[in-house]
Design an enzyme around this catalytic site. Structure first.
Site, PDB file in Angstrom:
ATOM      1  N   THR A  26      -8.364   1.072   4.899  1.00  0.00           N
ATOM      2  CA  THR A  26      -9.209   1.096   6.108  1.00  0.00           C
ATOM      3  C   THR A  26     -10.340   2.096   5.905  1.00  0.00           C
ATOM      4  O   THR A  26     -10.166   3.101   5.222  1.00  0.00           O
ATOM      5  CB  THR A  26      -8.333   1.510   7.315  1.00  0.00           C
ATOM      6  OG1 THR A  26      -7.319   0.524   7.489  1.00  0.00           O
ATOM      7  CG2 THR A  26      -9.140   1.618   8.594  1.00  0.00           C
ATOM      8  N   SER A  28     -14.893   3.012   5.885  1.00  0.00           N
ATOM      9  CA  SER A  28     -16.208   2.527   5.475  1.00  0.00           C
ATOM     10  C   SER A  28     -16.285   2.221   3.980  1.00  0.00           C
ATOM     11  O   SER A  28     -16.977   1.291   3.566  1.00  0.00           O
ATOM     12  CB  SER A  28     -17.279   3.550   5.859  1.00  0.00           C
ATOM     13  OG  SER A  28     -16.926   4.829   5.371  1.00  0.00           O
ATOM     14  N   THR A  29     -15.573   2.982   3.151  1.00  0.00           N
ATOM     15  CA  THR A  29     -15.634   2.744   1.700  1.00  0.00           C
ATOM     16  C   THR A  29     -14.921   1.442   1.350  1.00  0.00           C
ATOM     17  O   THR A  29     -15.401   0.655   0.521  1.00  0.00           O
ATOM     18  CB  THR A  29     -15.024   3.938   0.933  1.00  0.00           C
ATOM     19  OG1 THR A  29     -15.421   5.150   1.568  1.00  0.00           O
ATOM     20  CG2 THR A  29     -15.484   3.965  -0.514  1.00  0.00           C
ATOM     21  N   GLY A  83      -9.591   4.324   0.809  1.00  0.00           N
ATOM     22  CA  GLY A  83     -10.378   5.549   0.794  1.00  0.00           C
ATOM     23  C   GLY A  83      -9.485   6.757   1.051  1.00  0.00           C
ATOM     24  O   GLY A  83      -8.267   6.635   1.145  1.00  0.00           O
ATOM     25  N   ALA A  84     -10.107   7.917   1.157  1.00  0.00           N
ATOM     26  CA  ALA A  84      -9.361   9.147   1.452  1.00  0.00           C
ATOM     27  C   ALA A  84     -10.326  10.139   2.096  1.00  0.00           C
ATOM     28  O   ALA A  84     -11.548  10.001   1.986  1.00  0.00           O
ATOM     29  CB  ALA A  84      -8.770   9.738   0.174  1.00  0.00           C
ATOM     30  N   GLY A  98      -9.129   7.677  10.226  1.00  0.00           N
ATOM     31  CA  GLY A  98      -9.205   6.459  11.034  1.00  0.00           C
ATOM     32  C   GLY A  98      -7.880   6.112  11.701  1.00  0.00           C
ATOM     33  O   GLY A  98      -7.760   5.050  12.329  1.00  0.00           O
ATOM     34  N   GLU A 104      -1.195   2.401   5.783  1.00  0.00           N
ATOM     35  CA  GLU A 104      -1.764   2.643   4.447  1.00  0.00           C
ATOM     36  C   GLU A 104      -0.687   3.155   3.493  1.00  0.00           C
ATOM     37  O   GLU A 104      -0.612   2.727   2.336  1.00  0.00           O
ATOM     38  CB  GLU A 104      -2.929   3.638   4.540  1.00  0.00           C
ATOM     39  CG  GLU A 104      -4.161   3.035   5.211  1.00  0.00           C
ATOM     40  CD  GLU A 104      -5.264   4.038   5.518  1.00  0.00           C
ATOM     41  OE1 GLU A 104      -6.390   3.592   5.752  1.00  0.00           O
ATOM     42  OE2 GLU A 104      -5.010   5.252   5.538  1.00  0.00           O
TER      43      GLU A 104
HETATM   44  C1  5RP Z   1      -8.238   5.783   7.521  1.00  0.00           C
HETATM   45  C2  5RP Z   1      -8.380   6.502   6.230  1.00  0.00           C
HETATM   46  C3  5RP Z   1      -9.626   6.268   5.444  1.00  0.00           C
HETATM   47  O1  5RP Z   1      -9.288   5.650   4.244  1.00  0.00           O
HETATM   48  C4  5RP Z   1     -10.316   7.572   5.186  1.00  0.00           C
HETATM   49  O2  5RP Z   1     -10.562   8.218   6.426  1.00  0.00           O
HETATM   50  C5  5RP Z   1     -11.643   7.380   4.450  1.00  0.00           C
HETATM   51  O3  5RP Z   1     -12.564   6.715   5.270  1.00  0.00           O
HETATM   52  P1  5RP Z   1     -14.066   6.449   4.812  1.00  0.00           P
HETATM   53  O4  5RP Z   1     -14.013   5.562   3.616  1.00  0.00           O
HETATM   54  O5  5RP Z   1     -14.701   5.783   6.025  1.00  0.00           O
HETATM   55  O6  5RP Z   1     -14.702   7.776   4.511  1.00  0.00           O
HETATM   56  O7  5RP Z   1      -7.520   7.226   5.793  1.00  0.00           O
HETATM   57  O8  5RP Z   1      -7.079   6.184   8.196  1.00  0.00           O
END
Ligand code: 5RP
Length: 218
Positions: A26, A28-29, A83-84, A98, A104
């Site tokens: 989940t 944006s990446t 992502g992380a 998120g 996840e």
């Molecule tokens: C959601 C997550 C996302 O993977 C993490 O917050 C990274 O998000 P983004 O790619 O938008 O920076 O752990 O729970």
């Protein structure tokens, strides 16, 4: 940072092989990885099945015509892409900005390889700051007390678009915990997991052996 996220996401999508069943994280990446997967499905006739980790990912996949399945139907996955929020040099990480870290983590656990896609700003020398935990609302106050016992503090996450607390995709609350220092992320993950009412924390320390990190640069 968007171009860095796009680079990481697009590179991760190149790793997916025809016929793979993948966990789709989940954020944006990950949306960039999905964008490239959609292109590959069109250009190369790539066939994949995805297990989404959130409503956000599932709805986006439906829009993109990425076929979905469930963890029940496919309890073993070839790859999980996600992502992380922070990644340290030992590939331990904090996730959950998120609020999707529970699903996840289930998906990462089921996957042979965990492909983590981040921009450079996510790479840290030490994990610190906010650790999200998903909590059964019934036990919210007792969990907050236990977090204080561990030397931290916690705040129930509230969001925009709704008054009051954020309710996760699983019907639980999210508590954002703050710890001044996290000397041992493994120990903190175990201690949080042992608190009744905490369903899952955003600390990911047990999958480093199967983790591959892709850092996108601007
Ligand atoms: C959601 C997550 C996302 O993977 C993490 O917050 C990274 O998000 P983004 O790619 O938008 O920076 O752990 O729970």
């Amino acid at each position: 940072m968007d171009s860095a996220k796009q680079e990481a996401g697009y590179r991760a999508a190149e790793r997916v092989r025809d016929g793979d069943i993948i966990g789709i994280g989940t954020g944006s990446t990950v949306l960039y990885a999905m964008e490239r997967l959609q292109q590959r499905m069109y250009e190369e006739k790539l066939t994949i099945l995805g297990v989404p980790t959130s409503y956000q990912t599932a709805y986006r996949a439906v829009e993109m015509e990425i076929p979905l399945t469930s963890l029940d139907a496919h309890p073993r996955l070839d790859l999980a892409i996600d992502g992380a929020d922070q990644v340290d040099p030992q590939l331990r990480m904090i996730k959950g900005r998120g609020g999707a870290h529970l699903r996840e983590k289930c998906v990462v656990d089921a996957a042979e390889t965990f492909l983590v896609i981040v921009d450079e700003s996510k790479c840290v020398t030490h994990l610190s700051g906010n650790v999200p935990v998903e909590v059964l609302s019934f036990a919210c106050t007792s969990v907050l007390r236990r977090i204080v016992d561990l030397g931290g503090s916690g705040e129930i996450r509230t969001g925009s678009g709704k008054d009051g607390p954020v309710i996760s995709d699983n019907g639980n609350l999210i508590i954002d915990c703050r710890f001044a220092d996290i000397p041992s992320p493994e120990e903190l993950e175990m201690k949080l997991a042992a608190i009744p009412g905490i369903v899952e924390s955003g600390l990911f320390t047990r999958y480093t052996d199967k983790t591959e990190l892709m850092v996108g640069k601007k």
